[in-house]
Write a protein that holds these residues in place. Structure first.
Motif, short mmCIF file in Angstrom:
data_model
loop_
_atom_site.label_atom_id
_atom_site.label_comp_id
_atom_site.label_asym_id
_atom_site.label_seq_id
_atom_site.Cartn_x
_atom_site.Cartn_y
_atom_site.Cartn_z
N GLY B 66 0.80 -1.22 0.00
CA GLY B 66 0.00 0.00 0.00
C GLY B 66 0.83 1.27 0.00
N SER B 67 2.09 1.16 0.40
CA SER B 67 2.96 2.33 0.40
C SER B 67 3.63 2.55 -0.94
N SER B 68 3.38 1.68 -1.89
CA SER B 68 4.09 1.77 -3.17
C SER B 68 3.18 1.59 -4.39
N LEU B 69 2.20 0.71 -4.28
CA LEU B 69 1.37 0.39 -5.46
C LEU B 69 0.60 1.59 -5.99
N GLY B 70 0.11 2.45 -5.09
CA GLY B 70 -0.67 3.62 -5.53
C GLY B 70 0.17 4.55 -6.39
N ILE B 71 1.37 4.90 -5.89
CA ILE B 71 2.20 5.82 -6.67
C ILE B 71 2.73 5.15 -7.94
N GLN B 72 2.99 3.84 -7.89
CA GLN B 72 3.36 3.14 -9.12
C GLN B 72 2.23 3.25 -10.16
N SER B 73 0.99 3.14 -9.70
CA SER B 73 -0.15 3.24 -10.62
C SER B 73 -0.25 4.62 -11.24
N ILE B 74 -0.05 5.65 -10.41
CA ILE B 74 -0.11 7.02 -10.92
C ILE B 74 1.00 7.24 -11.95
N TYR B 75 2.20 6.82 -11.58
CA TYR B 75 3.38 7.06 -12.42
C TYR B 75 3.22 6.39 -13.79
N GLU B 76 2.85 5.11 -13.78
CA GLU B 76 2.66 4.41 -15.06
C GLU B 76 1.39 4.89 -15.77
N GLY B 77 0.37 5.22 -15.00
CA GLY B 77 -0.88 5.69 -15.61
C GLY B 77 -0.65 6.96 -16.43
N ILE B 78 0.15 7.86 -15.90
CA ILE B 78 0.39 9.14 -16.59
C ILE B 78 1.56 9.04 -17.58
N TYR B 79 2.64 8.41 -17.17
CA TYR B 79 3.85 8.42 -18.00
C TYR B 79 4.12 7.12 -18.75
N GLY B 80 3.25 6.14 -18.60
CA GLY B 80 3.48 4.88 -19.30
C GLY B 80 4.62 4.08 -18.70
N LYS B 81 5.02 3.04 -19.42
CA LYS B 81 6.01 2.12 -18.88
C LYS B 81 7.44 2.62 -19.05
N HIS B 82 7.64 3.59 -19.95
CA HIS B 82 9.01 4.03 -20.26
C HIS B 82 9.07 5.55 -20.31
N LYS B 83 9.03 6.20 -19.17
CA LYS B 83 9.10 7.67 -19.16
C LYS B 83 10.41 8.10 -19.84
N ILE B 84 10.29 9.00 -20.80
CA ILE B 84 11.46 9.30 -21.63
C ILE B 84 12.30 10.45 -21.07
N THR B 85 11.64 11.57 -20.72
CA THR B 85 12.40 12.73 -20.27
C THR B 85 11.98 13.17 -18.87
N GLY B 86 12.76 14.05 -18.28
CA GLY B 86 12.39 14.65 -16.99
C GLY B 86 12.73 13.79 -15.79
N ARG B 87 12.30 14.26 -14.64
CA ARG B 87 12.59 13.55 -13.38
C ARG B 87 11.92 12.18 -13.35
N LYS B 88 12.59 11.23 -12.72
CA LYS B 88 12.07 9.86 -12.69
C LYS B 88 11.94 9.30 -11.27
N LEU B 89 11.08 8.30 -11.15
CA LEU B 89 10.94 7.56 -9.90
C LEU B 89 11.51 6.16 -10.05
N TYR B 90 12.16 5.67 -9.00
CA TYR B 90 12.59 4.28 -8.93
C TYR B 90 11.93 3.67 -7.70
N PHE B 91 11.50 2.43 -7.81
CA PHE B 91 10.79 1.83 -6.70
C PHE B 91 11.62 0.72 -6.06
N LEU B 92 12.00 0.91 -4.83
CA LEU B 92 12.68 -0.13 -4.05
C LEU B 92 11.63 -0.75 -3.15
N GLU B 93 11.17 -1.93 -3.54
CA GLU B 93 10.00 -2.49 -2.88
C GLU B 93 10.33 -3.85 -2.23
N ASN B 94 10.82 -4.78 -3.02
CA ASN B 94 11.04 -6.14 -2.55
C ASN B 94 12.45 -6.30 -1.96
N VAL B 95 12.60 -7.27 -1.04
CA VAL B 95 13.94 -7.59 -0.53
C VAL B 95 14.57 -8.69 -1.38
#
Lengths: 403, 403
Positions: B66-95
């Motif tokens: 719940g601390s990660s899936l929501g923002i992952q959804s927003i990020y991919e929803g708006i920028y798709g799977k391969h954001k090309i330019t600008g600031r980016k997010l990286y998700f450190l989720e699993n161990v």
């Protein structure tokens, strides 16, 4: 096979289920035509790829479903989600215009080779994307198209003619091997070889486990499948695959297609549910533990991740993790989930793999293809073909004016 | 709400189901505490982020479930799977040590800000990764840690103390808002703002649809949920969400967590199954069409993808696609699937969205959070908490020597 083994604590099957299987006729080319894949001419693949590998850094794999999921599983299985160095694969799969736009924008067109995969040669998505790629290459002034394409398709399909016309390499998917059983044919082996994953090792792992299962009627994979069949008959209409490894996410998606399309027929079928640990402990585990008892569970444990980290001797928060390895954390969480589900009386099988190598990937694919044919045999369905999707295809074609 | 609407052809619910709902008490802070998220201090978020955006190009989002899936959804929803330019997010989720290794290797550490999210402040995965990141930063000689961290957690948790100690910004997740209902709190809004997705637009879309549903007892979202409840009672223990868009894959994973964890309790629960069109036409559709009638289906259609391509006037193979747009192809395939399933008598609802914007994402989240609370009300379960996962956590802790 030492590096892929099952832990079936508490999982048994009834002798009468096992008796239903005519074991002697199972491991034949008729029942398991994919066995034929193990005799493909890998030498030819390696020679063709050597030329491409000298010139190109990237490969676009243009294909969908069975033409793409297998190689995606291999690629992520071996190189993880973020391959850092060396040659890379890009997957053009869906006809989502935004996703295509992004890949086209970021693609290094001049250092890319294009591998087009479609058994029928007329898959709507693959043909559409192939046409777009061709158009874009011509627009960019490429004249050496024949040097940049590899086609993998059925014989006498449109792609066969196009390959001949362009003078590009063509590899055949034999008629009897459906897409979801094709990963150890050129479909998976060609892109794998491009990124230095040895086709001999992939096929070798498959052959080894095939040998092992075919010689032991009470092999754990057979017992497990019989137990899955019994659970299905008893109302467990969902089958969960949950690897504890980010690298196996695509493998579980490959298995979802295999299990769903092969068995979902004539009103029968068991719905495969993919999950990934530990992530889905925070997503699906509540339902698994406390929801209805309508699922069979398969967990996959990877013993050695290839990389590891040691946590500092003094940690901020949670003293008990100080000095532990990250792999200790993921293993402890895996064991916690498995034990809790077993204590709760849910049917849980565990597949343990030593480490993600090409041999292990080949063994995993083969293991699950065999299991699927065994399950189909028990359920009384034909694992090949997908008659149910034809109506939707016809409607789509009509909407596009294709009569 | 003009840009998010349902097509419920053939989907009805019984008047007595509708009558079970005490509509007047539903839209209260007690039943839907996430409504409180709509009054957060977005101004403070925007001011804090402005400083970070001036200096850093990347954000590591350290959180899970719940601390990660929501923002992952927003990020991919708006920028798709391969954001090309600008600031980016990286998700450190699993161990998963291999995945962490790859992200650590490819990360531009000196241009990165770290956003640590955990409501309890003691999530095993998040704490482990936080400790590793901290260790790695110190090893690399960073002394300005206070400038590089943002913490989002419950009040009086360990992360609250650490934030104070480092002098880093701290945002509170209110006690009553569980992780899976937290996407429109700082949990989702802070990383969103970092990549220029406006928090006001996200929350605005949510408020608009909340207003719409709360004022109409026979809103399509309510009718749909009642129909899903009836299908569940009648043995359809699986609920499929299948968007025809690569950008909504993560959104359906977010919904999987919401539906599974909120409803999977006391032996009750409906298993959510994520799928993506057209890809899963080649994977799950055979089972959907021809397998057992044990599923409810929700499709999502995106009308405008923002990008598009026109196929050449003369195509190689499949004449009927010549001159068509790629969006025509995906829409035709979507319609083919929906019509075929409806003709086969399967229960199918379609959600149509105009285009993936922050407002639409905010509306989608809110719509599904409301539906989940309504479903829980009908099923008679408490949508909050996840008591079933405690045993596994205890076993994991014991295995790590934490008693």
């Amino acid at each position: 096979m030492g590096y892929v083994r099952y832990d079936l604590k508490g999982i048994k099957c009834l002798p009468e289920t096992l008796k239903k299987l005519d074991f002697s006729s199972l491991f034949t080319r008729e029942k398991m035509p994919f066995i034929g894949a193990f005799s493909v001419h890998i030498k030819e693949i390696k020679e063709t790829l050597r030329r491409f590998k000298e010139i190109y850094d990237n490969m676009f794999v243009i294909g969908i479903g069975g033409s793409s999921l297998g190689i995606q599983s291999i690629y992520e299985g071996i190189y993880g989600k973020h391959k850092i160095t060396g040659r890379k694969l890009y997957f053009l799969e869906n006809v989502d215009p935004f996703n295509i736009h992004q890949i086209f924008q970021s693609a290094p067109w001049d250092r890319t080779v294009y591998c087009v995969i479609s058994k029928s040669g007329s898959t709507l998505e693959t043909v559409s994307i192939f046409n777009l790629v061709l158009y874009e290459m011509k627009r960019r002034g490429f004249t050496d198209l024949y040097k940049r394409f590899i086609f993998i398709s059925g014989k006498n399909t449109p792609f066969y003619s196009i390959a001949k016309e362009l003078g590009a390499p063509f590899f055949e998917i034999p008629e009897e091997i459906g897409g979801r059983f094709s990963v150890l044919t050129p479909v998976g082996l060609i892109p794998a070889d491009f990124v230095d994953i040895d086709p001999y090792a992939l096929v070798g792992g498959g052959m080894e486990i095939l040998e092992e299962i075919s010689q032991n009627k009470e092999h754990e994979a057979i017992i497990l499948t019989c137990a899955e069949y019994e659970s299905y008959i008893n109302g467990r209409n969902i089958n969960v695959m949950m690897p504890y490894s980010d690298s196996l996410r695509k493998f579980s998606e490959w298995w979802v297609q295999l299990w769903a399309e092969s068995l979902g027929k004539d009103g029968k079928g068991q719905t495969p549910l993919p999950a990934v640990g530990t992530v889905d402990q925070h997503s699906l585990l509540q339902l698994f533990m406390d929801g209805p008892d309508d699922k069979f569970y398969q967990f996959i444990k990877v013993e050695n991740f290839g990389s590891d980290f040691i946590l500092p001797k003094k940690t901020q928060v949670l003293d008990f993790i100080a000095g532990k390895r990250i792999s200790d954390i993921i293993h402890a969480e895996f064991e916690g989930t498995v034990e809790a589900l077993r204590q709760g009386g849910r049917p849980v099988a565990v597949l343990e793999v030593s480490r993600m190598t090409p041999e292990v990937m080949g063994a995993l694919f083969t293991l699950y293809m065999v299991k699927t044919v065994v399950m189909a045999e028990l359920m009384g369905v034909n694992p090949y073909g997908q008659p149910g999707v034809e109506i939707g295809k016809k409607i789509a074609k009509r909407k596009l004016g294709g009569v």
